[in-house]
Design a protein around this motif. Sequence first.
Motif, PDB file in Angstrom:
ATOM      1  N   ALA A  13      -1.098  -2.610   0.483  1.00  0.00           N
ATOM      2  CA  ALA A  13      -2.513  -3.650  -0.298  1.00  0.00           C
ATOM      3  C   ALA A  13      -1.841  -3.081  -1.895  1.00  0.00           C
ATOM      4  O   ALA A  13      -2.538  -3.940  -2.731  1.00  0.00           O
ATOM      5  CB  ALA A  13      -3.175  -2.009  -0.085  1.00  0.00           C
ATOM      6  N   SER A  14      -1.124  -2.544  -1.955  1.00  0.00           N
ATOM      7  CA  SER A  14      -1.020  -2.990  -3.593  1.00  0.00           C
ATOM      8  C   SER A  14      -0.126  -4.398  -3.463  1.00  0.00           C
ATOM      9  O   SER A  14      -0.374  -5.738  -5.110  1.00  0.00           O
ATOM     10  CB  SER A  14       0.576  -1.956  -3.265  1.00  0.00           C
ATOM     11  N   ASP A  15       0.181  -4.815  -2.710  1.00  0.00           N
ATOM     12  CA  ASP A  15       1.133  -6.683  -3.126  1.00  0.00           C
ATOM     13  C   ASP A  15       0.259  -7.630  -2.840  1.00  0.00           C
ATOM     14  O   ASP A  15       0.152  -8.603  -3.230  1.00  0.00           O
ATOM     15  CB  ASP A  15       1.767  -5.842  -1.802  1.00  0.00           C
ATOM     16  N   LYS A  16      -0.688  -7.035  -2.452  1.00  0.00           N
ATOM     17  CA  LYS A  16      -2.244  -7.950  -1.765  1.00  0.00           C
ATOM     18  C   LYS A  16      -3.265  -7.606  -3.532  1.00  0.00           C
ATOM     19  O   LYS A  16      -3.716  -9.352  -3.546  1.00  0.00           O
ATOM     20  CB  LYS A  16      -2.713  -7.291  -0.524  1.00  0.00           C
ATOM     21  N   LEU A  17      -3.357  -6.586  -3.849  1.00  0.00           N
ATOM     22  CA  LEU A  17      -3.889  -6.844  -4.956  1.00  0.00           C
ATOM     23  C   LEU A  17      -3.211  -7.114  -6.042  1.00  0.00           C
ATOM     24  O   LEU A  17      -3.196  -8.413  -6.541  1.00  0.00           O
ATOM     25  CB  LEU A  17      -3.895  -5.618  -5.783  1.00  0.00           C
ATOM     26  N   VAL A  18      -1.698  -7.404  -6.643  1.00  0.00           N
ATOM     27  CA  VAL A  18      -0.864  -7.732  -6.736  1.00  0.00           C
ATOM     28  C   VAL A  18      -0.795  -9.571  -6.696  1.00  0.00           C
ATOM     29  O   VAL A  18      -1.092 -10.229  -7.925  1.00  0.00           O
ATOM     30  CB  VAL A  18       1.012  -7.801  -7.185  1.00  0.00           C
ATOM     31  N   SER A  19      -0.820  -9.943  -5.938  1.00  0.00           N
ATOM     32  CA  SER A  19      -0.297 -11.491  -5.127  1.00  0.00           C
ATOM     33  C   SER A  19      -1.794 -12.231  -5.309  1.00  0.00           C
ATOM     34  O   SER A  19      -1.464 -13.143  -5.594  1.00  0.00           O
ATOM     35  CB  SER A  19      -0.658 -11.622  -3.649  1.00  0.00           C
ATOM     36  N   ILE A  79      -8.661   8.098   4.293  1.00  0.00           N
ATOM     37  CA  ILE A  79      -8.014   6.751   4.897  1.00  0.00           C
ATOM     38  C   ILE A  79      -7.281   7.630   5.966  1.00  0.00           C
ATOM     39  O   ILE A  79      -6.168   8.429   5.121  1.00  0.00           O
ATOM     40  CB  ILE A  79      -7.622   5.944   3.996  1.00  0.00           C
ATOM     41  N   ASN A  80      -7.394   7.689   7.179  1.00  0.00           N
ATOM     42  CA  ASN A  80      -6.554   8.348   8.284  1.00  0.00           C
ATOM     43  C   ASN A  80      -5.422   7.281   8.347  1.00  0.00           C
ATOM     44  O   ASN A  80      -5.477   6.493   9.946  1.00  0.00           O
ATOM     45  CB  ASN A  80      -7.230   8.911   9.044  1.00  0.00           C
ATOM     46  N   ALA A  81      -4.553   6.680   8.082  1.00  0.00           N
ATOM     47  CA  ALA A  81      -3.630   6.181   8.529  1.00  0.00           C
ATOM     48  C   ALA A  81      -2.420   6.704   8.940  1.00  0.00           C
ATOM     49  O   ALA A  81      -1.816   5.894   9.937  1.00  0.00           O
ATOM     50  CB  ALA A  81      -2.143   5.983   7.122  1.00  0.00           C
ATOM     51  N   GLY A  82      -2.980   7.771   9.249  1.00  0.00           N
ATOM     52  CA  GLY A  82      -1.776   8.402  11.007  1.00  0.00           C
ATOM     53  C   GLY A  82      -2.094   7.672  12.164  1.00  0.00           C
ATOM     54  O   GLY A  82      -2.215   8.041  12.915  1.00  0.00           O
ATOM     55  N   THR A  83      -3.764   6.481  12.428  1.00  0.00           N
ATOM     56  CA  THR A  83      -3.461   5.530  13.675  1.00  0.00           C
ATOM     57  C   THR A  83      -2.257   5.044  13.914  1.00  0.00           C
ATOM     58  O   THR A  83      -1.917   4.701  14.937  1.00  0.00           O
ATOM     59  CB  THR A  83      -4.766   4.745  13.264  1.00  0.00           C
ATOM     60  N   ALA A 116      -3.521  -1.042   8.751  1.00  0.00           N
ATOM     61  CA  ALA A 116      -3.339   0.803   7.876  1.00  0.00           C
ATOM     62  C   ALA A 116      -3.811   0.083   6.116  1.00  0.00           C
ATOM     63  O   ALA A 116      -4.897  -0.064   5.754  1.00  0.00           O
ATOM     64  CB  ALA A 116      -2.966   1.332   7.924  1.00  0.00           C
ATOM     65  N   GLY A 117      -2.839  -0.913   6.038  1.00  0.00           N
ATOM     66  CA  GLY A 117      -2.600  -1.401   4.932  1.00  0.00           C
ATOM     67  C   GLY A 117      -3.939  -2.250   3.890  1.00  0.00           C
ATOM     68  O   GLY A 117      -4.945  -2.127   3.009  1.00  0.00           O
ATOM     69  N   GLU A 118      -3.788  -3.101   5.060  1.00  0.00           N
ATOM     70  CA  GLU A 118      -5.497  -4.075   4.975  1.00  0.00           C
ATOM     71  C   GLU A 118      -7.123  -2.620   4.989  1.00  0.00           C
ATOM     72  O   GLU A 118      -7.623  -3.069   4.030  1.00  0.00           O
ATOM     73  CB  GLU A 118      -6.456  -4.542   6.181  1.00  0.00           C
ATOM     74  N   GLU A 119      -7.323  -1.734   5.625  1.00  0.00           N
ATOM     75  CA  GLU A 119      -7.957  -0.321   5.467  1.00  0.00           C
ATOM     76  C   GLU A 119      -8.194  -0.113   3.940  1.00  0.00           C
ATOM     77  O   GLU A 119      -9.167   0.502   3.615  1.00  0.00           O
ATOM     78  CB  GLU A 119      -7.516   0.315   6.576  1.00  0.00           C
ATOM     79  N   ILE A 120      -6.699   0.056   3.488  1.00  0.00           N
ATOM     80  CA  ILE A 120      -6.796   0.243   2.801  1.00  0.00           C
ATOM     81  C   ILE A 120      -6.938  -0.888   1.432  1.00  0.00           C
ATOM     82  O   ILE A 120      -7.993  -0.180   0.188  1.00  0.00           O
ATOM     83  CB  ILE A 120      -5.321   1.255   2.186  1.00  0.00           C
ATOM     84  N   TYR A 121      -6.853  -1.612   1.251  1.00  0.00           N
ATOM     85  CA  TYR A 121      -6.953  -2.668   0.491  1.00  0.00           C
ATOM     86  C   TYR A 121      -8.847  -2.902   0.646  1.00  0.00           C
ATOM     87  O   TYR A 121      -9.392  -3.224  -0.576  1.00  0.00           O
ATOM     88  CB  TYR A 121      -6.643  -4.090   0.647  1.00  0.00           C
ATOM     89  N   GLN A 122      -9.355  -3.224   1.248  1.00  0.00           N
ATOM     90  CA  GLN A 122     -10.449  -2.726   1.951  1.00  0.00           C
ATOM     91  C   GLN A 122     -11.766  -1.927   0.908  1.00  0.00           C
ATOM     92  O   GLN A 122     -12.809  -1.739   0.016  1.00  0.00           O
ATOM     93  CB  GLN A 122     -11.433  -3.230   3.173  1.00  0.00           C
TER      94      GLN A 122
END
Length: 388
Positions: free
Chosen positions: A170-176, A339-343, A354-360
């Motif tokens: 998620a951080s990479d997507k924001l910084v990009s 956020i449940n990244a335990g999925t 899971a990263g995309e879920e965090i970003y959204q």
Amino acid sequence: MDTFMGYARKDGRVGIRNQIAVIPSVFCAGKVAERIAYQVPGCVYFRHPVGCSQVGEDLEVTAKTLIAIGKNPNFAGVVVVGLGCERFSPYELAEGIAPSEKMLETVVIQEEGDSLAAIQTGSKIAREMQQIASRQTREEFPVSELMVGLNCGGSDMTSGLIANPALGYASDKLVSQGGSSILSEITELIGTEDILARRAVDDEVANSIRGMIHLTEEKLRRQTKGSTNKDRTHLISKGNYDGGLSSVVEKSLGSMKKSGSAPFSGVIQYGHQPDKKGLFLLDSPGHDGEVSTGQVAAGAQIILFPTGRGTPTGFPGIPVIKITGNPKTYIKMKENIDINAGTVLKQEKTIEQAGEEIYQEILEVASGKQVKAEILGHDEQFCVTRLP
């Protein structure tokens, strides 16, 4: 480029909350600041134990941090509350916040006469500010206007394996897209300095990363030298051990994954703000509250907080998005975890999904969605550091 709905500030920055901050310049004014904030919905206060009986760089860190908190774009206005005889003057605090051009007033207890008079004056000011702020509407902005803090606490083995790498995505997507992220917790990055330095934009930044981590390691060596209680020298907690982390090296390798793979644009000293955008390393202790406070002082509008063991804590006026990679923790602490990244552990999602879920979630929270820590009123993470 992705967008969110935020509040324009006169200094050109963008807030994602529109609250009034009540900030005491000294611990003596803490209760009055608290009572002012409680009188007016939409206010948050910042109680702290410092502002007097400090000297030199120790007092300077306090001053810079409180000023920077007041300048954070999530606050539409600030009521500074002072006692009147403190070493860090309330007028100096207000003067430091003033360049942000937000609503700003100062209440001094000794000048008002007593606590009750100061509360009455401060409440009237805060109420008037809140009425003005309530008329402001959200506007659309690009995600390049967002800065997020990358923090964590109560880590277990799923943090470094799942939650932190997902947050890194998620951080990479924001910084990009021109946004900014801040990695910190230097005590929990020991041993990773060369790995992080290889991601620096130039040699100067690389050397600063190495120097910052080496200096922290040397401070820890001095502080633990001669300790008669070996349990006091451990950098990882009993909860970390119980959660499956075997050493500080393992914890550090997992902790750095919050920053993804983006290049580091620079390093930031505590209480300072970057003059450009990108991924940064902030010098701070490993204490959750001191880390979040430093990130908010740097300008972060959101804190992203992976936690394997689970923690309820939040920050006044700054949404703290809780993420866990442990499905059992999510079930036990569902009212605290966003956020449940335990999925990923259950093979229902990939790290990237899971990263995309965090970003959204970042975009939704930036546009006004409240996180669970906000709803429950958690504000424990504000904590001004003191130099050893």
